[in-house]
Design a protein around this motif. Structure first.
Motif, PDB file in Angstrom:
ATOM      1  N   GLY A  47       0.808  -1.209   0.000  1.00  0.00           N
ATOM      2  CA  GLY A  47       0.000   0.000   0.000  1.00  0.00           C
ATOM      3  C   GLY A  47       0.847   1.268   0.000  1.00  0.00           C
ATOM      4  O   GLY A  47       0.463   2.296   0.545  1.00  0.00           O
ATOM      5  N   ILE A  48       2.005   1.207  -0.610  1.00  0.00           N
ATOM      6  CA  ILE A  48       2.983   2.293  -0.655  1.00  0.00           C
ATOM      7  C   ILE A  48       2.782   3.096  -1.942  1.00  0.00           C
ATOM      8  O   ILE A  48       2.332   2.554  -2.949  1.00  0.00           O
ATOM      9  N   SER A  49       3.118   4.389  -1.910  1.00  0.00           N
ATOM     10  CA  SER A  49       2.996   5.208  -3.117  1.00  0.00           C
ATOM     11  C   SER A  49       3.981   4.713  -4.175  1.00  0.00           C
ATOM     12  O   SER A  49       5.037   4.165  -3.853  1.00  0.00           O
ATOM     13  N   ARG A  50       3.633   4.916  -5.421  1.00  0.00           N
ATOM     14  CA  ARG A  50       4.477   4.460  -6.534  1.00  0.00           C
ATOM     15  C   ARG A  50       5.859   5.105  -6.476  1.00  0.00           C
ATOM     16  O   ARG A  50       6.869   4.438  -6.674  1.00  0.00           O
ATOM     17  N   SER A  51       5.921   6.399  -6.198  1.00  0.00           N
ATOM     18  CA  SER A  51       7.219   7.084  -6.189  1.00  0.00           C
ATOM     19  C   SER A  51       8.103   6.600  -5.043  1.00  0.00           C
ATOM     20  O   SER A  51       9.301   6.376  -5.225  1.00  0.00           O
ATOM     21  N   ARG A  52       7.523   6.407  -3.863  1.00  0.00           N
ATOM     22  CA  ARG A  52       8.311   5.917  -2.722  1.00  0.00           C
ATOM     23  C   ARG A  52       8.782   4.485  -2.986  1.00  0.00           C
ATOM     24  O   ARG A  52       9.930   4.137  -2.709  1.00  0.00           O
ATOM     25  N   LEU A  53       7.898   3.652  -3.529  1.00  0.00           N
ATOM     26  CA  LEU A  53       8.279   2.279  -3.848  1.00  0.00           C
ATOM     27  C   LEU A  53       9.399   2.256  -4.883  1.00  0.00           C
ATOM     28  O   LEU A  53      10.380   1.523  -4.718  1.00  0.00           O
ATOM     29  N   GLN A  54       9.272   3.070  -5.929  1.00  0.00           N
ATOM     30  CA  GLN A  54      10.308   3.094  -6.966  1.00  0.00           C
ATOM     31  C   GLN A  54      11.643   3.518  -6.375  1.00  0.00           C
ATOM     32  O   GLN A  54      12.685   2.943  -6.696  1.00  0.00           O
ATOM     33  N   ASP A  55      11.617   4.508  -5.477  1.00  0.00           N
ATOM     34  CA  ASP A  55      12.843   4.961  -4.820  1.00  0.00           C
ATOM     35  C   ASP A  55      13.494   3.826  -4.036  1.00  0.00           C
ATOM     36  O   ASP A  55      14.703   3.604  -4.130  1.00  0.00           O
ATOM     37  N   ARG A  56      12.699   3.072  -3.260  1.00  0.00           N
ATOM     38  CA  ARG A  56      13.257   1.995  -2.452  1.00  0.00           C
ATOM     39  C   ARG A  56      13.766   0.849  -3.325  1.00  0.00           C
ATOM     40  O   ARG A  56      14.835   0.302  -3.074  1.00  0.00           O
ATOM     41  N   LEU A  57      13.017   0.497  -4.355  1.00  0.00           N
ATOM     42  CA  LEU A  57      13.471  -0.566  -5.263  1.00  0.00           C
ATOM     43  C   LEU A  57      14.752  -0.153  -5.979  1.00  0.00           C
ATOM     44  O   LEU A  57      15.686  -0.951  -6.099  1.00  0.00           O
ATOM     45  N   ASP A  58      14.809   1.096  -6.451  1.00  0.00           N
ATOM     46  CA  ASP A  58      16.019   1.580  -7.130  1.00  0.00           C
ATOM     47  C   ASP A  58      17.231   1.513  -6.202  1.00  0.00           C
ATOM     48  O   ASP A  58      18.321   1.114  -6.621  1.00  0.00           O
ATOM     49  N   ARG A  59      17.053   1.895  -4.940  1.00  0.00           N
ATOM     50  CA  ARG A  59      18.168   1.855  -3.984  1.00  0.00           C
ATOM     51  C   ARG A  59      18.625   0.416  -3.761  1.00  0.00           C
ATOM     52  O   ARG A  59      19.832   0.134  -3.731  1.00  0.00           O
ATOM     53  N   LEU A  60      17.688  -0.511  -3.633  1.00  0.00           N
ATOM     54  CA  LEU A  60      18.048  -1.907  -3.418  1.00  0.00           C
ATOM     55  C   LEU A  60      18.750  -2.495  -4.643  1.00  0.00           C
ATOM     56  O   LEU A  60      19.682  -3.290  -4.502  1.00  0.00           O
ATOM     57  N   VAL A  61      18.339  -2.094  -5.828  1.00  0.00           N
ATOM     58  CA  VAL A  61      19.019  -2.537  -7.054  1.00  0.00           C
ATOM     59  C   VAL A  61      20.408  -1.907  -7.129  1.00  0.00           C
ATOM     60  O   VAL A  61      21.406  -2.583  -7.415  1.00  0.00           O
ATOM     61  N   GLU A  62      20.502  -0.603  -6.844  1.00  0.00           N
ATOM     62  CA  GLU A  62      21.785   0.103  -6.881  1.00  0.00           C
ATOM     63  C   GLU A  62      22.822  -0.548  -5.965  1.00  0.00           C
ATOM     64  O   GLU A  62      24.003  -0.625  -6.301  1.00  0.00           O
ATOM     65  N   HIS A  63      22.371  -1.052  -4.832  1.00  0.00           N
ATOM     66  CA  HIS A  63      23.286  -1.662  -3.865  1.00  0.00           C
ATOM     67  C   HIS A  63      23.426  -3.174  -4.038  1.00  0.00           C
ATOM     68  O   HIS A  63      24.037  -3.839  -3.203  1.00  0.00           O
ATOM     69  N   GLY A  64      22.868  -3.725  -5.111  1.00  0.00           N
ATOM     70  CA  GLY A  64      23.050  -5.136  -5.420  1.00  0.00           C
ATOM     71  C   GLY A  64      22.287  -6.082  -4.507  1.00  0.00           C
ATOM     72  O   GLY A  64      22.634  -7.259  -4.403  1.00  0.00           O
ATOM     73  N   ILE A  65      21.227  -5.589  -3.873  1.00  0.00           N
ATOM     74  CA  ILE A  65      20.423  -6.411  -2.970  1.00  0.00           C
ATOM     75  C   ILE A  65      19.296  -7.084  -3.749  1.00  0.00           C
ATOM     76  O   ILE A  65      18.938  -8.220  -3.482  1.00  0.00           O
ATOM     77  N   LEU A  66      18.758  -6.360  -4.716  1.00  0.00           N
ATOM     78  CA  LEU A  66      17.800  -6.901  -5.678  1.00  0.00           C
ATOM     79  C   LEU A  66      18.369  -6.712  -7.067  1.00  0.00           C
ATOM     80  O   LEU A  66      19.191  -5.824  -7.296  1.00  0.00           O
ATOM     81  N   VAL A  67      17.934  -7.532  -7.996  1.00  0.00           N
ATOM     82  CA  VAL A  67      18.282  -7.355  -9.397  1.00  0.00           C
ATOM     83  C   VAL A  67      16.970  -7.279 -10.168  1.00  0.00           C
ATOM     84  O   VAL A  67      16.017  -8.004  -9.868  1.00  0.00           O
ATOM     85  N   LYS A  68      16.930  -6.369 -11.134  1.00  0.00           N
ATOM     86  CA  LYS A  68      15.745  -6.224 -11.978  1.00  0.00           C
ATOM     87  C   LYS A  68      16.026  -6.968 -13.274  1.00  0.00           C
ATOM     88  O   LYS A  68      17.054  -6.748 -13.920  1.00  0.00           O
ATOM     89  N   GLN A  69      15.125  -7.875 -13.643  1.00  0.00           N
ATOM     90  CA  GLN A  69      15.345  -8.700 -14.830  1.00  0.00           C
ATOM     91  C   GLN A  69      14.021  -9.032 -15.492  1.00  0.00           C
ATOM     92  O   GLN A  69      12.973  -8.946 -14.860  1.00  0.00           O
ATOM     93  N   PRO A  70      14.065  -9.425 -16.769  1.00  0.00           N
ATOM     94  CA  PRO A  70      12.824  -9.849 -17.427  1.00  0.00           C
ATOM     95  C   PRO A  70      12.256 -11.083 -16.738  1.00  0.00           C
ATOM     96  O   PRO A  70      12.996 -11.960 -16.289  1.00  0.00           O
ATOM     97  N   ALA A  71      10.951 -11.122 -16.637  1.00  0.00           N
ATOM     98  CA  ALA A  71      10.288 -12.271 -16.022  1.00  0.00           C
ATOM     99  C   ALA A  71      10.419 -13.483 -16.925  1.00  0.00           C
ATOM    100  O   ALA A  71      10.526 -13.358 -18.151  1.00  0.00           O
ATOM    101  N   ALA A  72      10.421 -14.656 -16.322  1.00  0.00           N
ATOM    102  CA  ALA A  72      10.509 -15.900 -17.092  1.00  0.00           C
ATOM    103  C   ALA A  72       9.282 -16.066 -17.978  1.00  0.00           C
ATOM    104  O   ALA A  72       9.373 -16.602 -19.082  1.00  0.00           O
TER     105      ALA A  72
END
Length: 152
Positions: A47-72
């Motif tokens: 239930g988080i705002s899109r902009s706040r969620l995008q910021d958190r996901l981007d930070r986690l990707v930037e720090h190598g905690i998550l990776v963004k990839q095409p879905a199978a």
């Protein structure tokens, strides 16, 4: 001092808090461990705002905690935990243990069971030399190479 400026402090706890230390980031990680992978899934789960969620996901990707990839399957992208991301699990479990002990007067809301024997998962602090379980009273901080490098 701004929060981001703390990233240069010679302290692994402080540096980790710069990346993981807000509630939304930890809740995004909880969702990822629950199997959420798509942006819309995170948004619906939290239930988080899109902009706040995008910021958190981007930070986690930037720090190598998550990776963004095409879905199978499908034409969308998903966020997947990296090995570095999987290493966050004990942090979340430590929060769970503390919350069960101090924030759940009616008992734990969720039991995290070991798949093989059905025992309950808990975080314990142990000595890497003698394997004894230890508390804060039995730990003495001392300067390590990261601290010494910053003073030379």
């Amino acid at each position: 001092m701004r929060y981001e400026e703390l990233a240069d402090e010679p302290c692994s706890i402080t540096r980790s808090l710069v990346v993981l230390g807000d509630r939304w980031t930890l809740l995004v990680m909880k969702a990822a461990f629950s199997g959420v992978r798509r942006f819309n899934g995170f948004q619906a789960y939290l239930g988080i705002s899109r902009s706040r969620l995008q910021d958190r996901l981007d930070r986690l990707v930037e720090h190598g905690i998550l990776v963004k990839q095409p879905a199978a399957v499908g034409a969308y992208e998903e966020y997947r935990l990296t090995p570095k991301g999987h290493d966050v699990y004990p942090i979340l479990m430590a929060f769970k243990d503390w919350g069960d002990a101090y924030m759940s007067p009616d008992g734990p809301p969720v039991h995290y069971r070991h798949r093989d024997c059905s025992g309950e998962a808990h975080v314990r602090l142990t000595c890497d030399h003698c394997a004894a379980e230890i508390t804060a009273r039995e730990v003495t901080p001392e300067a390590g190479p990261g601290m010494l490098a910053g003073t030379v």
